[in-house]
Scaffold this active site. Structure first.
Site, PDB file in Angstrom:
ATOM      1  N   ASP A  15       0.862  -1.169   0.000  1.00  0.00           N
ATOM      2  CA  ASP A  15       0.000   0.000   0.000  1.00  0.00           C
ATOM      3  C   ASP A  15       0.908   1.232   0.000  1.00  0.00           C
ATOM      4  OD1 ASP A  15      -2.438   1.554   0.408  1.00  0.00           O
ATOM      5  OD2 ASP A  15      -1.709   1.844   2.438  1.00  0.00           O
ATOM      6  N   ASP A  17      -0.183   5.143   0.898  1.00  0.00           N
ATOM      7  CA  ASP A  17      -0.430   6.078   2.007  1.00  0.00           C
ATOM      8  C   ASP A  17      -0.556   5.340   3.333  1.00  0.00           C
ATOM      9  OD1 ASP A  17      -0.708   8.491   0.362  1.00  0.00           O
ATOM     10  OD2 ASP A  17      -2.553   7.563  -0.372  1.00  0.00           O
ATOM     11  N   ASP A 177      -1.704  -1.201   5.858  1.00  0.00           N
ATOM     12  CA  ASP A 177      -1.951  -0.581   7.166  1.00  0.00           C
ATOM     13  C   ASP A 177      -3.410  -0.570   7.575  1.00  0.00           C
ATOM     14  OD1 ASP A 177      -2.562   1.358   5.118  1.00  0.00           O
ATOM     15  OD2 ASP A 177      -2.577   2.893   6.666  1.00  0.00           O
TER      16      ASP A 177
END
Length: 232
Positions: A15, A17, A177
């Site tokens: 991922d 961001d 995240d």
């Protein structure tokens, strides 16, 4: 020094961001510019940070709603365009890689791993950030949420990112995240590493990671453990 042989030919999908880069200041800054243009109070960074990760429209919807001003559906396209126009000019003003990212990517790449970015951010926004931060050189593919039939948590997004890097889903690891990353990994049957320092509305400990890490200096070992447990 651990044996890095199991990394050769494996694909590590990241991922963007909240995982590779700390982009909250620029993303929330762009949101706050629009809020203020509409005469609405800005959102504190800590309050808006968990809204990141589902794409710009989600960030706008959650941000405006949090301030008591939900966006009518017919107004969203124009608001979205204004957000993109501003953010594209400021996407790397304050955005930086998280500690240890560069060293970790260097190690994984040297070991023969294929690396991919699998993000719900638009591809056209993701690539310039990677280029400005000198991270683009590490990645074999960058697949934003606009490219697959549906973005994460849809398994097809992760499958496309792995395939675009020249890898095989059976020899892949997802690093993220948030719930979108966890959902994509589970749907695709891919081992999951989550970072503890990203952006998530659901506590990361509740997202069912195979391994949870607190720093990128733990990632190579985590990938080795998962790939060795599930060899090709």
């Amino acid at each position: 020094m651990p044996d890095l042989t199991p990394l050769a030919g494996a694909t590590i999908a990241f991922d963007l961001d909240g995982t590779l880069v700390d982009s909250a200041h620029d993303l929330i800054g762009a949101l706050n510019v629009l809020l203020e243009q509409e005469g609405i109070a800005a959102l504190p960074l800590a309050e808006a940070r968990p809204f990141i990760g589902h794409g710009a429209k989600w960030l706008l919807e959650r941000g405006f709603t949090a301030q008591g001003h939900p966006v009518p559906g017919d107004q969203m396209p124009a608001l979205f365009d204004r957000f993109i126009a501003h953010y594209s000019e400021h996407s790397a003003d304050l955005t930086r890689p998280f500690p240890g990212v560069v060293d970790c990517l260097t190690e994984l790449k040297a070991a023969g791993a294929k690396l991919s970015v699998c993000t719900n951010k638009l591809t056209s926004l993701s690539v310039p950030i990677l280029e400005r931060l000198d991270l683009a050189k590490f990645f074999d593919s960058v697949v934003g949420g606009d490219m697959p039939p549906a973005p994460k948590p849809d398994a097809r997004h992760l499958a496309m990112a792995v395939a675009a890097a020249g890898g095989q889903i059976e020899r892949a690891v997802m690093v993220g995240d948030a719930a979108t990353d966890a959902g994509a990994a589970r749907a695709a049957g891919v081992p999951l590493v989550l970072v503890s320092f990203g952006y998530t509305e659901t506590p990361v400990a509740e997202l069912g990671a195979d391994i949870l890490i607190d720093h990128f200096d733990e990632l190579t070992e985590a990938c080795l453990r998962l790939l060795t447990a599930c060899p090709a």
